[in-house]
Design a protein around this motif. Structure first.
Motif, PDB file in Angstrom:
ATOM      1  N   VAL A 168       6.390  -8.858   7.087  1.00 32.55           N
ATOM      2  CA  VAL A 168       5.988  -9.959   7.955  1.00 32.55           C
ATOM      3  C   VAL A 168       7.136 -10.961   7.993  1.00 32.55           C
ATOM      4  CG1 VAL A 168       4.300 -11.779   8.369  1.00 32.55           C
ATOM      5  CG2 VAL A 168       3.586  -9.649   7.282  1.00 32.55           C
ATOM      6  N   THR A 169       7.552 -11.387   9.171  1.00 33.05           N
ATOM      7  CA  THR A 169       8.663 -12.316   9.318  1.00 33.05           C
ATOM      8  C   THR A 169       8.220 -13.538  10.115  1.00 33.05           C
ATOM      9  OG1 THR A 169       9.518 -11.454  11.417  1.00 33.05           O
ATOM     10  CG2 THR A 169      10.192 -10.304   9.397  1.00 33.05           C
ATOM     11  N   LEU A 170       9.142 -14.439  10.338  1.00 37.50           N
ATOM     12  CA  LEU A 170       8.825 -15.649  11.103  1.00 37.50           C
ATOM     13  C   LEU A 170       8.587 -15.346  12.575  1.00 37.50           C
ATOM     14  CD1 LEU A 170      11.300 -18.109   9.369  1.00 37.50           C
ATOM     15  CD2 LEU A 170       8.810 -18.035   9.154  1.00 37.50           C
ATOM     16  N   ALA A 171       8.936 -14.146  12.998  1.00 36.33           N
ATOM     17  CA  ALA A 171       8.604 -13.723  14.362  1.00 36.33           C
ATOM     18  C   ALA A 171       7.091 -13.559  14.522  1.00 36.33           C
ATOM     19  CB  ALA A 171       9.313 -12.417  14.697  1.00 36.33           C
ATOM     20  N   LEU A 226       2.913 -16.155   3.885  1.00 38.61           N
ATOM     21  CA  LEU A 226       3.274 -15.749   5.239  1.00 38.61           C
ATOM     22  C   LEU A 226       2.442 -14.553   5.689  1.00 38.61           C
ATOM     23  CD1 LEU A 226       5.190 -15.975   7.709  1.00 38.61           C
ATOM     24  CD2 LEU A 226       6.781 -14.492   6.466  1.00 38.61           C
ATOM     25  N   ALA A 227       2.249 -13.588   4.801  1.00 37.06           N
ATOM     26  CA  ALA A 227       1.425 -12.424   5.129  1.00 37.06           C
ATOM     27  C   ALA A 227      -0.025 -12.832   5.372  1.00 37.06           C
ATOM     28  CB  ALA A 227       1.513 -11.392   3.997  1.00 37.06           C
ATOM     29  N   GLN A 228      -0.504 -13.811   4.586  1.00 38.41           N
ATOM     30  CA  GLN A 228      -1.872 -14.290   4.775  1.00 38.41           C
ATOM     31  C   GLN A 228      -1.998 -15.007   6.122  1.00 38.41           C
ATOM     32  OE1 GLN A 228      -3.877 -15.966   1.336  1.00 38.41           O
ATOM     33  NE2 GLN A 228      -4.820 -17.556   2.581  1.00 38.41           N
ATOM     34  N   LEU A 229      -0.976 -15.769   6.488  1.00 35.79           N
ATOM     35  CA  LEU A 229      -0.987 -16.466   7.777  1.00 35.79           C
ATOM     36  C   LEU A 229      -1.052 -15.463   8.929  1.00 35.79           C
ATOM     37  CD1 LEU A 229      -0.601 -19.506   8.842  1.00 35.79           C
ATOM     38  CD2 LEU A 229       1.686 -18.719   9.483  1.00 35.79           C
ATOM     39  N   ALA A 230      -0.378 -14.334   8.755  1.00 28.91           N
ATOM     40  CA  ALA A 230      -0.373 -13.312   9.805  1.00 28.91           C
ATOM     41  C   ALA A 230      -1.778 -12.794  10.091  1.00 28.91           C
ATOM     42  CB  ALA A 230       0.543 -12.161   9.411  1.00 28.91           C
ATOM     43  N   GLY A 231      -2.655 -12.874   9.086  1.00 26.31           N
ATOM     44  CA  GLY A 231      -4.033 -12.443   9.266  1.00 26.31           C
ATOM     45  C   GLY A 231      -4.903 -13.477   9.970  1.00 26.31           C
ATOM     46  N   VAL A 291      13.908 -21.955   2.292  1.00 22.63           N
ATOM     47  CA  VAL A 291      13.586 -21.042   1.185  1.00 22.63           C
ATOM     48  C   VAL A 291      12.906 -19.780   1.696  1.00 22.63           C
ATOM     49  CG1 VAL A 291      12.144 -20.759  -0.872  1.00 22.63           C
ATOM     50  CG2 VAL A 291      13.451 -22.857  -0.546  1.00 22.63           C
ATOM     51  N   MET A 292      11.978 -19.936   2.626  1.00 21.81           N
ATOM     52  CA  MET A 292      11.252 -18.781   3.150  1.00 21.81           C
ATOM     53  C   MET A 292      12.159 -17.857   3.961  1.00 21.81           C
ATOM     54  SD  MET A 292       7.708 -18.647   5.357  1.00 21.81           S
ATOM     55  CE  MET A 292       6.744 -19.283   3.979  1.00 21.81           C
ATOM     56  N   VAL A 293      13.114 -18.457   4.675  1.00 16.18           N
ATOM     57  CA  VAL A 293      14.049 -17.646   5.451  1.00 16.18           C
ATOM     58  C   VAL A 293      14.810 -16.707   4.519  1.00 16.18           C
ATOM     59  CG1 VAL A 293      16.044 -17.693   7.004  1.00 16.18           C
ATOM     60  CG2 VAL A 293      14.277 -19.441   7.211  1.00 16.18           C
ATOM     61  N   ASN A 303      15.632 -19.219  14.768  1.00 11.33           N
ATOM     62  CA  ASN A 303      16.368 -17.972  15.022  1.00 11.33           C
ATOM     63  C   ASN A 303      17.791 -18.050  14.481  1.00 11.33           C
ATOM     64  OD1 ASN A 303      14.201 -16.737  16.332  1.00 11.33           O
ATOM     65  ND2 ASN A 303      14.776 -17.549  18.335  1.00 11.33           N
ATOM     66  N   ALA A 304      18.455 -19.180  14.706  1.00 11.79           N
ATOM     67  CA  ALA A 304      19.825 -19.350  14.222  1.00 11.79           C
ATOM     68  C   ALA A 304      19.888 -19.361  12.700  1.00 11.79           C
ATOM     69  CB  ALA A 304      20.407 -20.656  14.783  1.00 11.79           C
TER      70      ALA A 304
END
Length: 323
Positions: A110-113, A79-84, A98-100, A306-307
């Motif tokens: 880093v979050t799903l936001a 997820l952190a790599q995706l943010a880049g 699982v990621m949530v 979000n839910a």
């Protein structure tokens, strides 16, 4: 003159790279698409990613598609790599429940936001297994062993705070055992958990049905129960409720893309994944793996995400899975 030639070559190179980007998935052309499985080979995200790869190739044979693995920390390293990759319309990341949980468990910055939701793909029930030679024959045997000494019952599953961990906690609670005493051993992929089971290093294993079903059919593992409300076709096992534990739980998986996508890139990725979902190759794989088609895109999937973040945060806090 030499400097001018080099400058011209550099400019042409940049233009060529830019042109390639525009012909990627986001550009709606037939360029490359990279799919990140943020876990080790052999797990559910890896399986989903490679299944998607084949289905996408069936509907778009000209497109180059690459699946790559970035394991660790319940997908939060990926997820952190995706943010880049902000603004990159040529990348998808497989993710899910699982990621949530892992975001909460690992207190990830880093979050799903920080992603662009593309589509929810499937749901899948969990299966509880033991090695074929295990003395535990039923859920009642498992609960008795838990009550006798929780520390001696080691549970192999995926990442801490993920679906497998949550299910183990819910099962313990339903059986009258403190969820905080569950001896849970996290693994970065289904392959690692399977090796631990087959090697006799753990007492039970918890994972998605699709990851262990073939090993149950081959006789290497024995299924104690599934987390579905009713028995399922892909594996011969009672439900947790039949075994005396009032628990149901479904995992889910989907795709997100980097943040900062243009509207055109977001639409192109969504259209491509929708086309994949409608393919015979995908539908056949869903049936074979015992998955449940739970397709959502757009705002519907964004609202669902979000839910889920609110729901899972409450569950893992109740289970004592967050320090």
């Amino acid at each position: 003159m030499r400097l001018r030639i080099l400058a011209t070559i550099a400019a042409l190179s940049v233009a060529a790279l830019t042109g390639c980007g525009q012909q990627g998935a986001g550009g709606g052309g037939t360029g490359s698409l990279r799919i990140m499985a943020p876990a080790a080979v052999g797990g559910g995200w890896d399986q989903t990613s490679r299944t998607a790869e084949q289905a996408l190739k069936s509907v778009d044979p000209q497109r180059k598609i690459e699946v790559f693995n970035v394991p660790g920390a319940g997908g939060t390293i990926g997820l952190a790599q995706l943010a880049g990759e902000k603004g990159n319309g040529n990348m998808l990341m497989t993710m899910g429940l699982v990621m949530v949980g892992a975001i909460e468990q690992n207190k990830s910055k880093v979050t799903l936001a920080d992603t662009t939701p593309i589509a929810k793909l499937t749901e899948e029930y969990e299966i509880v297994v033991v090695p074929a030679d295990s003395p535990l024959k039923t859920l009642a045997d498992l609960v008795a062993a838990w009550k006798a000494d929780p520390a001696k019952v080691s549970v192999a599953g995926g990442s801490a705070g993920g679906t497998d961990h949550i299910l183990a906690g819910l099962m313990a609670k339903a059986g009258g055992v403190d969820p905080k005493q569950v001896n849970y051993i996290a693994h970065s992929g289904g392959g690692e958990a399977l090796n631990a089971l087959l090697g006799g290093k753990v007492t039970i294993g918890v994972s998605g049905v699709g990851e262990f079903a073939e090993h149950v059919k081959s006789g290497k593992l024995r299924a104690l129960a599934v987390s579905a409300p009713d028995r399922i076709d892909s594996v011969d096992a009672p439900t947790l409720k039949e075994g005396g534990l009032d628990v149901e739980l479904a995992n889910w998986r989907g795709f997100v893309a980097p943040a900062g996508l243009s509207d055109a890139d977001k639409k192109a990725l969504t259209d491509l994944v929708t086309k994949m979902h409608d393919s015979k190759a995908w539908k056949d794989a869903v049936a074979k793996n015992g998955w449940i088609d739970a397709f959502q895109t757009g705002q519907q999937f964004a609202d669902y995400l979000n839910a889920e973040q609110v729901r899972v945060k409450a569950v893992i806090a109740e289970m004592g899975l967050v320090s």
